[in-house]
Design an enzyme around this catalytic site. Sequence first.
Site, PDB file in Angstrom:
ATOM      1  CG  ASP A   1      -1.715   1.266   1.386  1.00 23.20           C
ATOM      2  OD1 ASP A   1      -2.664   1.457   0.615  1.00 23.20           O
ATOM      3  OD2 ASP A   1      -1.371   2.068   2.268  1.00 23.20           O
TER       4      ASP A   1
ATOM      5  CD  GLU B   1      -3.463  -1.926  -0.966  1.00 25.84           C
ATOM      6  OE1 GLU B   1      -3.735  -0.735  -1.176  1.00 25.84           O
ATOM      7  OE2 GLU B   1      -3.764  -2.519   0.094  1.00 25.84           O
TER       8      GLU B   1
END
Length: 226
Positions: free
Chosen positions: A46, A118
């Site tokens: 992320d 992610e």
Amino acid sequence: MEPIKNLPRLCRTLGYEFKNLELLTQALTHRSAANKHNERLEFLGDSILSIVISDALYHQFPKATEGDLSRMRATLVRGDTLTLIAKAFKLGDYLFLGPGELKSGGFRRESILADAVEAIIGAIYLDSDLEVCRKLLLHWYAERLAEIQPGVNQKDAKTLLQEYLQGLKKPLPDYQVINIEGDAHDQTFTVECRIDDLSESVIGVASSRRKAEQIAAAQVLELLKK
């Protein structure tokens, strides 16, 4: 933990060959399936995605305001965008889920798919370095970065689809909930989206009806652009 099949094929799809396939396996492992799951990798990925997209937008739009840059970044890294990337990679075919998630259709759930993207980014970073991640992410996002513009309201997929069809004087899309699974606090909604220009319906699956409709609308837009 059982080995996940066809990882070399997934590597080809991703455009990256892992030196350590255990990292990719962990990135595809949901917390319902094993103690060594993908949440830490997701945290890492992320952050990497955010810095790469921020850097790309900063240099691509030297006159854009901070607000415009923030809105464009939010559009590019939000869950429904990551879900579309996951679906393009067919990540649902490779996820390792616990029995409960598997039974409830977790391989289609937008949050699980987005988190897996992610986590894969985090795994690639650990397997290589930031520059490799940057080049790969810019490749994944090339079309989206080419299309996005500052000063334009980053409208959601349903609004964009409606405006697109209205511009062509076509009937508006029809959304129908075709399935609801899970307990009241943890439901999964399956929504069908139909438009006249497509012979088949498109399915969106998410943790709420609204999110499922957005995912379905985004997929219809992708098909119409082809």
